[in-house]
Design a protein around this motif. Structure first.
Motif, PDB file in Angstrom:
ATOM      1  N   GLY A  71       0.790  -1.226   0.000  1.00  0.00           N
ATOM      2  CA  GLY A  71       0.000   0.000   0.000  1.00  0.00           C
ATOM      3  C   GLY A  71       0.816   1.266   0.000  1.00  0.00           C
ATOM      4  O   GLY A  71       0.255   2.361   0.073  1.00  0.00           O
ATOM      5  N   LEU A  72       2.166   1.160  -0.077  1.00  0.00           N
ATOM      6  CA  LEU A  72       3.035   2.340  -0.068  1.00  0.00           C
ATOM      7  C   LEU A  72       3.606   2.658  -1.439  1.00  0.00           C
ATOM      8  O   LEU A  72       4.531   3.470  -1.547  1.00  0.00           O
ATOM      9  CB  LEU A  72       4.183   2.138   0.933  1.00  0.00           C
ATOM     10  CG  LEU A  72       3.793   2.127   2.404  1.00  0.00           C
ATOM     11  CD1 LEU A  72       4.999   1.801   3.274  1.00  0.00           C
ATOM     12  CD2 LEU A  72       3.198   3.467   2.819  1.00  0.00           C
ATOM     13  N   ASN A  73       3.081   2.003  -2.476  1.00  0.00           N
ATOM     14  CA  ASN A  73       3.577   2.270  -3.820  1.00  0.00           C
ATOM     15  C   ASN A  73       3.289   3.716  -4.211  1.00  0.00           C
ATOM     16  O   ASN A  73       2.221   4.248  -3.957  1.00  0.00           O
ATOM     17  CB  ASN A  73       2.917   1.324  -4.832  1.00  0.00           C
ATOM     18  CG  ASN A  73       3.312  -0.128  -4.601  1.00  0.00           C
ATOM     19  OD1 ASN A  73       4.362  -0.403  -4.034  1.00  0.00           O
ATOM     20  ND2 ASN A  73       2.474  -1.055  -5.014  1.00  0.00           N
ATOM     21  N   ASP A  98      -2.620  16.392  -0.554  1.00  0.00           N
ATOM     22  CA  ASP A  98      -2.578  15.638   0.700  1.00  0.00           C
ATOM     23  C   ASP A  98      -2.119  14.200   0.470  1.00  0.00           C
ATOM     24  O   ASP A  98      -2.305  13.627  -0.608  1.00  0.00           O
ATOM     25  CB  ASP A  98      -3.964  15.612   1.350  1.00  0.00           C
ATOM     26  CG  ASP A  98      -4.436  17.016   1.707  1.00  0.00           C
ATOM     27  OD1 ASP A  98      -3.575  17.902   1.854  1.00  0.00           O
ATOM     28  OD2 ASP A  98      -5.662  17.203   1.832  1.00  0.00           O
ATOM     29  N   LEU A  99      -1.480  13.620   1.502  1.00  0.00           N
ATOM     30  CA  LEU A  99      -1.045  12.217   1.455  1.00  0.00           C
ATOM     31  C   LEU A  99      -2.201  11.341   1.938  1.00  0.00           C
ATOM     32  O   LEU A  99      -2.538  11.350   3.114  1.00  0.00           O
ATOM     33  CB  LEU A  99       0.189  11.999   2.330  1.00  0.00           C
ATOM     34  CG  LEU A  99       1.449  12.775   1.962  1.00  0.00           C
ATOM     35  CD1 LEU A  99       2.601  12.351   2.857  1.00  0.00           C
ATOM     36  CD2 LEU A  99       1.827  12.581   0.508  1.00  0.00           C
ATOM     37  N   HIS A 100      -2.797  10.597   1.010  1.00  0.00           N
ATOM     38  CA  HIS A 100      -3.894   9.684   1.341  1.00  0.00           C
ATOM     39  C   HIS A 100      -3.352   8.253   1.337  1.00  0.00           C
ATOM     40  O   HIS A 100      -2.947   7.740   0.291  1.00  0.00           O
ATOM     41  CB  HIS A 100      -5.033   9.823   0.321  1.00  0.00           C
ATOM     42  CG  HIS A 100      -5.762  11.124   0.402  1.00  0.00           C
ATOM     43  ND1 HIS A 100      -6.864  11.330   1.206  1.00  0.00           N
ATOM     44  CD2 HIS A 100      -5.510  12.316  -0.206  1.00  0.00           C
ATOM     45  CE1 HIS A 100      -7.277  12.571   1.072  1.00  0.00           C
ATOM     46  NE2 HIS A 100      -6.467  13.206   0.227  1.00  0.00           N
ATOM     47  N   LEU A 101      -3.347   7.618   2.489  1.00  0.00           N
ATOM     48  CA  LEU A 101      -2.913   6.224   2.591  1.00  0.00           C
ATOM     49  C   LEU A 101      -4.137   5.376   2.890  1.00  0.00           C
ATOM     50  O   LEU A 101      -4.763   5.504   3.947  1.00  0.00           O
ATOM     51  CB  LEU A 101      -1.871   6.054   3.698  1.00  0.00           C
ATOM     52  CG  LEU A 101      -0.500   6.675   3.440  1.00  0.00           C
ATOM     53  CD1 LEU A 101       0.379   6.514   4.659  1.00  0.00           C
ATOM     54  CD2 LEU A 101       0.156   6.054   2.233  1.00  0.00           C
ATOM     55  N   THR A 102      -4.493   4.526   1.925  1.00  0.00           N
ATOM     56  CA  THR A 102      -5.582   3.591   2.170  1.00  0.00           C
ATOM     57  C   THR A 102      -5.084   2.494   3.104  1.00  0.00           C
ATOM     58  O   THR A 102      -3.962   2.555   3.596  1.00  0.00           O
ATOM     59  CB  THR A 102      -6.062   2.997   0.842  1.00  0.00           C
ATOM     60  OG1 THR A 102      -4.938   2.385   0.179  1.00  0.00           O
ATOM     61  CG2 THR A 102      -6.637   4.073  -0.075  1.00  0.00           C
ATOM     62  N   VAL A 124      -4.721  10.104   6.648  1.00  0.00           N
ATOM     63  CA  VAL A 124      -4.502  11.230   5.739  1.00  0.00           C
ATOM     64  C   VAL A 124      -3.594  12.249   6.423  1.00  0.00           C
ATOM     65  O   VAL A 124      -3.748  12.528   7.621  1.00  0.00           O
ATOM     66  CB  VAL A 124      -5.834  11.904   5.344  1.00  0.00           C
ATOM     67  CG1 VAL A 124      -5.576  13.107   4.426  1.00  0.00           C
ATOM     68  CG2 VAL A 124      -6.759  10.918   4.660  1.00  0.00           C
ATOM     69  N   LEU A 125      -2.628  12.779   5.670  1.00  0.00           N
ATOM     70  CA  LEU A 125      -1.787  13.884   6.159  1.00  0.00           C
ATOM     71  C   LEU A 125      -2.041  15.095   5.269  1.00  0.00           C
ATOM     72  O   LEU A 125      -1.912  15.016   4.052  1.00  0.00           O
ATOM     73  CB  LEU A 125      -0.304  13.508   6.117  1.00  0.00           C
ATOM     74  CG  LEU A 125       0.650  14.615   6.554  1.00  0.00           C
ATOM     75  CD1 LEU A 125       0.502  14.890   8.046  1.00  0.00           C
ATOM     76  CD2 LEU A 125       2.091  14.272   6.235  1.00  0.00           C
ATOM     77  N   PHE A 126      -2.409  16.193   5.894  1.00  0.00           N
ATOM     78  CA  PHE A 126      -2.707  17.404   5.137  1.00  0.00           C
ATOM     79  C   PHE A 126      -1.403  18.093   4.729  1.00  0.00           C
ATOM     80  O   PHE A 126      -0.533  18.345   5.567  1.00  0.00           O
ATOM     81  CB  PHE A 126      -3.565  18.356   5.971  1.00  0.00           C
ATOM     82  CG  PHE A 126      -4.908  17.777   6.318  1.00  0.00           C
ATOM     83  CD1 PHE A 126      -5.912  17.694   5.368  1.00  0.00           C
ATOM     84  CD2 PHE A 126      -5.155  17.270   7.587  1.00  0.00           C
ATOM     85  CE1 PHE A 126      -7.140  17.142   5.675  1.00  0.00           C
ATOM     86  CE2 PHE A 126      -6.387  16.719   7.905  1.00  0.00           C
ATOM     87  CZ  PHE A 126      -7.385  16.650   6.932  1.00  0.00           C
ATOM     88  N   VAL A 127      -1.283  18.416   3.430  1.00  0.00           N
ATOM     89  CA  VAL A 127      -0.103  19.078   2.883  1.00  0.00           C
ATOM     90  C   VAL A 127      -0.498  20.490   2.477  1.00  0.00           C
ATOM     91  O   VAL A 127      -1.440  20.677   1.702  1.00  0.00           O
ATOM     92  CB  VAL A 127       0.465  18.312   1.675  1.00  0.00           C
ATOM     93  CG1 VAL A 127       1.649  19.064   1.076  1.00  0.00           C
ATOM     94  CG2 VAL A 127       0.886  16.910   2.082  1.00  0.00           C
TER      95      VAL A 127
END
Length: 301
Positions: A71-73, A98-102, A124-127
């Motif tokens: 999931g980090l591709n 934003d960094l969206h990690l499922t 989620v990390l807000f950028v």
């Protein structure tokens, strides 16, 4: 009738308690075997943020030395650190959205080779893109009324102005004479190469003898970083040679320039923190540098 009011009050209290217990957008930890969270609350392009994965290893299973995480591709992973209760992953922010990690999956194995996957919650990390605000230009105040404009002052100013013009003319004549004599002795000056050709030629010379061994890679990174910063100065107009990566991140706006920050950041980690970099990773950074130059060079007419 009173009983009906009592039931309505109980239902409303139940709904309020449920809302406070499970706010909108938050999924209960019990639904996942891994709890994922970013240590930083927000980031800007060019930052390195830490993703923390907390979990308990079931009996009979163990985590490999190099954990497999699905999931980090598509994300630029700088470093992974395994702890007793989870994994910390440093990620380089190379984008303006934003960094969206499922849901991520961590794979565990038992002695018989059996596999077990632990699933994480989405995170989620807000950028926040860095916006450069142009400072207000200072305006010169008029000096009328400060200096007298009488005839005597005008005459003095005219004499001073004439003297300055004579001195400047003498300096220009001397400079032209020296330059003419120098050009006459040395012949025609060598043509100035465009920034992209100069940068590619320097990279070709740098890798001519191959990737250096471990103890000479630090100087290799110094030279590669200088080539890229000089090229950015040539095409963007600001002195990247005298700026840190964070200062460059405050100025650049193009997506290609933001991706280059990742290469410069890794070069700085080797240059100043003496971090280890493998030969394959160094070859990859050289390839990314060439790709950046070829993509941002001026179009040929």
């Amino acid at each position: 009738m009173k009983n009906n009011y009592f039931i309505i009050i109980i239902v409303i209290l139940f709904i309020l308690v449920a809302d406070y217990s499970f706010p909108a957008g938050i999924i209960a930890d019990d639904d996942y075997g891994v709890r994922a969270e970013f240590i930083q609350g927000k980031a800007v392009p060019g930052d390195i943020v830490t993703l923390r994965l907390k979990f308990k290893i079931p009996p009979g299973f163990k985590l490999p030395e190099n954990p497999e995480i699905a999931g980090l591709n598509g994300f630029d992973i700088v470093k992974k650190r395994t702890m007793t209760d989870g994994i910390d992953i440093d990620i380089f922010v190379d984008r303006m959205d934003d960094l969206h990690l499922t849901a991520l999956e961590i794979y565990l194995y038992n002695k018989k080779g059996g596999q077990k996957a632990l699933k994480s919650n989405p995170v989620v990390l807000f950028v926040k893109p860095k916006i450069i605000v142009k400072p207000t230009e200072n305006l010169l105040r008029p000096v009328k009324g400060i200096i007298s404009s009488g005839y005597g002052l005008k005459k003095v100013l005219l004499i001073v102005f004439s003297a300055i013009c004579i001195i400047l003319a003498a300096i220009a004549a001397y400079y032209y004479f020296i330059k003419y004599r120098r050009n006459k002795k040395s012949g025609p000056a060598a043509p100035v190469l465009p920034p992209h050709i100069k940068a590619l030629n320097r990279i070709d010379s740098l890798v001519l003898s191959g990737i250096p061994d471990r103890y000479e890679r630090r100087s290799f990174c110094f030279i590669l970083s200088e080539i890229l910063r000089e090229y950015v100065k040539g095409i963007r107009g600001f002195n990247a040679l005298e700026m840190t990566v964070d200062e460059i991140a405050n100025v650049v706006k193009e997506k290609d320039d933001i991706k280059l920050l990742g290469v410069l950041k890794k070069m700085d980690l080797v240059k100043f923190a003496d971090n280890f970099i493998s030969a394959s990773s160094l070859e990859e950074q050289v390839g990314l540098s060439r790709a950046y130059i070829n993509k941002t060079k001026p179009e040929e007419i």
